[in-house]
Write a protein that holds these residues in place. Structure first.
Motif, mmCIF file in Angstrom:
data_model
loop_
_atom_site.group_PDB
_atom_site.id
_atom_site.type_symbol
_atom_site.label_atom_id
_atom_site.label_comp_id
_atom_site.label_asym_id
_atom_site.label_seq_id
_atom_site.Cartn_x
_atom_site.Cartn_y
_atom_site.Cartn_z
ATOM 1 N N LEU A 283 -44.530 6.689 -32.972
ATOM 2 C CA LEU A 283 -44.539 5.790 -34.119
ATOM 3 C C LEU A 283 -45.124 6.420 -35.378
ATOM 4 N N ALA A 284 -45.662 7.636 -35.290
ATOM 5 C CA ALA A 284 -46.382 8.233 -36.417
ATOM 6 C C ALA A 284 -45.575 8.273 -37.723
ATOM 7 N N PRO A 285 -44.284 8.630 -37.703
ATOM 8 C CA PRO A 285 -43.562 8.729 -38.979
ATOM 9 C C PRO A 285 -43.420 7.414 -39.736
ATOM 10 N N SER A 286 -43.670 6.283 -39.089
ATOM 11 C CA SER A 286 -43.492 4.998 -39.766
ATOM 12 C C SER A 286 -44.712 4.602 -40.602
ATOM 13 N N TYR A 287 -45.759 5.439 -40.612
ATOM 14 C CA TYR A 287 -46.955 5.147 -41.398
ATOM 15 C C TYR A 287 -47.113 6.143 -42.533
ATOM 16 N N HIS A 288 -47.806 5.709 -43.585
ATOM 17 C CA HIS A 288 -48.126 6.645 -44.658
ATOM 18 C C HIS A 288 -49.092 7.720 -44.173
ATOM 19 N N LEU A 289 -49.976 7.353 -43.260
ATOM 20 C CA LEU A 289 -51.011 8.270 -42.783
ATOM 21 C C LEU A 289 -51.393 7.864 -41.365
ATOM 22 N N VAL A 290 -51.695 8.855 -40.531
ATOM 23 C CA VAL A 290 -52.107 8.588 -39.149
ATOM 24 C C VAL A 290 -53.500 9.155 -38.914
ATOM 25 N N LEU A 291 -54.398 8.301 -38.437
ATOM 26 C CA LEU A 291 -55.758 8.687 -38.094
ATOM 27 C C LEU A 291 -55.884 8.728 -36.571
ATOM 28 N N ILE A 292 -56.419 9.822 -36.056
ATOM 29 C CA ILE A 292 -56.642 9.961 -34.616
ATOM 30 C C ILE A 292 -58.142 10.075 -34.366
ATOM 31 N N VAL A 293 -58.655 9.229 -33.475
ATOM 32 C CA VAL A 293 -60.059 9.288 -33.064
ATOM 33 C C VAL A 293 -60.109 9.957 -31.695
ATOM 34 N N ASP A 294 -60.999 10.926 -31.548
ATOM 35 C CA ASP A 294 -61.035 11.656 -30.275
ATOM 36 C C ASP A 294 -62.469 11.961 -29.869
ATOM 37 N N ALA A 295 -62.636 12.218 -28.587
ATOM 38 C CA ALA A 295 -63.906 12.669 -28.012
ATOM 39 C C ALA A 295 -63.559 13.388 -26.707
ATOM 40 N N PRO A 296 -64.407 14.312 -26.249
ATOM 41 C CA PRO A 296 -64.139 15.015 -24.989
ATOM 42 C C PRO A 296 -64.014 14.039 -23.822
ATOM 43 N N ALA A 297 -63.251 14.444 -22.815
ATOM 44 C CA ALA A 297 -62.984 13.568 -21.673
ATOM 45 C C ALA A 297 -64.265 13.106 -20.987
ATOM 46 N N ASP A 298 -65.233 14.000 -20.837
ATOM 47 C CA ASP A 298 -66.473 13.617 -20.151
ATOM 48 C C ASP A 298 -67.225 12.535 -20.928
ATOM 49 N N THR B 248 -55.149 5.445 -33.963
ATOM 50 C CA THR B 248 -55.062 5.490 -32.508
ATOM 51 C C THR B 248 -56.075 6.486 -31.969
ATOM 52 N N GLY B 249 -56.167 6.525 -30.660
ATOM 53 C CA GLY B 249 -57.091 7.421 -29.975
ATOM 54 C C GLY B 249 -57.075 7.091 -28.501
ATOM 55 N N GLY B 250 -57.494 8.035 -27.691
ATOM 56 C CA GLY B 250 -57.498 7.813 -26.251
ATOM 57 C C GLY B 250 -58.523 6.778 -25.832
ATOM 58 N N ILE B 251 -58.318 6.224 -24.671
ATOM 59 C CA ILE B 251 -59.247 5.236 -24.141
ATOM 60 C C ILE B 251 -60.656 5.834 -24.066
ATOM 61 N N GLY B 252 -61.641 5.099 -24.576
ATOM 62 C CA GLY B 252 -63.021 5.558 -24.564
ATOM 63 C C GLY B 252 -63.395 6.479 -25.711
ATOM 64 N N ALA B 253 -62.446 6.761 -26.617
ATOM 65 C CA ALA B 253 -62.751 7.670 -27.725
ATOM 66 C C ALA B 253 -63.592 7.005 -28.809
ATOM 67 N N GLY B 254 -63.650 5.673 -28.818
ATOM 68 C CA GLY B 254 -64.439 4.977 -29.828
ATOM 69 C C GLY B 254 -63.632 4.564 -31.038
ATOM 70 N N GLU C 194 -54.344 15.883 -25.719
ATOM 71 C CA GLU C 194 -54.931 16.216 -27.021
ATOM 72 C C GLU C 194 -53.928 16.951 -27.906
ATOM 73 N N ARG C 195 -53.151 17.854 -27.312
ATOM 74 C CA ARG C 195 -52.156 18.600 -28.085
ATOM 75 C C ARG C 195 -51.174 17.666 -28.777
ATOM 76 N N GLN C 196 -50.727 16.633 -28.070
ATOM 77 C CA GLN C 196 -49.791 15.677 -28.656
ATOM 78 C C GLN C 196 -50.443 14.870 -29.774
ATOM 79 N N ARG C 197 -51.690 14.494 -29.576
ATOM 80 C CA ARG C 197 -52.391 13.727 -30.603
ATOM 81 C C ARG C 197 -52.619 14.566 -31.854
ATOM 82 N N ARG C 198 -53.011 15.803 -31.662
ATOM 83 C CA ARG C 198 -53.244 16.661 -32.827
ATOM 84 C C ARG C 198 -51.957 16.855 -33.622
ATOM 85 N N ALA C 199 -50.828 16.951 -32.936
ATOM 86 C CA ALA C 199 -49.556 17.118 -33.628
ATOM 87 C C ALA C 199 -49.219 15.915 -34.501
#
Length: 397
Positions: free
Chosen positions: A120-135, A7-13, A162-167
């Motif tokens: 939904l994170a606990p239902s996966y073996h591993l969670v990948l987060i894609v991120d980029a600055p808002a600008d 997962t990742g925020g809109i526009g994060a790539g 971002e804090r929630q995603r990093r967690a």
């Protein structure tokens, strides 16, 4: 089968990462694509939406008018819940159908835009987060979707912070640079972590861990929390509690880089009944005999985050002792310093070996025994002191 949440925020790539994983051979399940498929013209999903919201959400060709639907629910929590109540079950059914077709050795990447928001994170073996600055994300949305800046920032603000995603992130992929940079990170992730992780899950074997003592790492606490969330989800009502114990749970203590976790359950039958589910979730039974009396030992299959998990019946003296000694060490600076000295003096075995399965050289085995015995003797000597501390402070597990 290895289940990876992406997962990742809109526009994060996120699509760049998803495409690269698919190139490596991952089975990609795109929640957005499925959500579109289940409301195509002629589907029960679209019929249910029209029945709920009226013909005004249809385009001239009879398809769902997505901009109109989005405008209808964007600032209306009740309407959004009604829409989700129609679409989400259909997406779940289709996802289950796709998973059923996956090979036993598949690495399944589930691309879920609202993975964090829907917990939904606990239902996966591993969670990948894609991120980029808002600008950066705003600029990308303007270039790729011709989205006005105001709308882009509103979309970003409506998603997880971002804090929630990093967690939730087991792996954080910074996609603020050129696509080649994040693709290179994905290549290394695939080879060094995902492929061996899948093999360990399929072959029901714990990953090896380092035997070298290292200084305390603050990230151990967050890593343990995420792993324990997975364990609690698997254990369900059988669990009484699940805890981070051992040296990695105590700030300022050096430790081997393996999380010591403890799951207490209601009965011995629960210990046995949970073994297959824990194995499927990435915590296979370990071949080594547990050093803790009456505990069944599991290891973690993830080579990027070694875990030692002991499962005990609630009320076990060993379970109480692990919690007591952890909390006493957290509270007593002098005891913590003394234990750190004992650990450093006896942890003289370098290198990597398969501690979870007992595969080690003769010298390493002797060193492990000496290290474990030194710790055991020290704990035997100080347990009475910890018990007095518990009585004086009113401590309970």
């Amino acid at each position: 089968m290895l289940r990876v949440g992406l997962t990742g925020g809109i526009g994060a790539g996120k699509s760049t990462v998803a495409s690269r994983l698919a190139e490596h051979g991952a089975l990609l399940i795109d929640a957005d694509t499925i959500a579109r498929d289940v409301v195509e013209p002629g589907t029960p999903g679209l019929a249910a939406i029209v029945a709920e919201f009226g013909d005004g959400v249809l385009a001239e060709d009879g398809s769902l008018d997505r901009p109109a639907m989005a405008e209808r629910v964007f600032n209306d929590d009740t309407a959004r819940s009604r829409l989700n109540g129609i679409v989400h079950p259909l997406v779940g059914e289709r996802t289950a159908e796709l998973l059923a077709t996956a090979a036993d050795d598949a690495i399944v990447v589930h691309d879920v835009p609202l993975l964090v928001e829907n917990n939904l994170a606990p239902s996966y073996h591993l969670v990948l987060i894609v991120d980029a600055p808002a600008d950066v994300r705003v600029r990308r949305l303007a270039e790729s979707r011709d989205m006005p800046e105001r709308d882009a920032r509103a979309r970003i603000a409506a998603q997880a912070e971002e804090r929630q995603r990093r967690a939730a992130a087991d792996v954080w992929l910074d996609n603020s640079g050129t696509p080649d940079v994040v693709r290179s990170e994905v290549d290394a992730l695939w080879t060094e972590r995902l492929v061996p992780f899948e093999a360990n899950v399929r072959l029901r074997r714990p990953a090896p861990w380092g035997r070298t003592l290292v200084e305390h790492d603050p990230v151990w606490q967050e890593q343990a929390r995420r792993v324990l969330d997975r364990i609690r989800l698997v254990a369900g009502e059988r669990a009484v509690r699940a805890d981070h114990v051992g040296a990695t749970a105590v700030v300022d203590l050096p430790a081997r880089d393996v999380l010591d976790l403890q799951l207490t359950v209601r009965s011995a039958q629960d210990v046995d009944a949970l073994a297959p589910a824990l194995t499927d979730a990435g915590f296979p039974l370990a071949d080594a005999v547990s050093p803790v009396p009456d505990a069944v030992l599991h290891g973690g299959a993830d080579p990027g985050r070694p875990v030692s998990l002991r499962v005990l019946v609630d009320g076990s003296p060993a379970a109480r002792r692990a919690l007591l000694l952890r909390d006493w060490l957290r509270a007593d600076v002098d005891a913590r310093a003394e234990y750190a000295r004992i650990k450093r003096e006896h942890a003289d075995v370098p290198g990597i070996a398969d501690t979870a399965t007992g595969a080690a050289s003769a010298a390493e085995t002797v060193g492990d025994v000496r290290y474990a015995e030194a710790k055991r003797m020290w704990f035997d000597d100080v347990t009475a002191k910890a018990d007095r501390w518990a009585a004086e402070t009113g401590w309970t597990p």
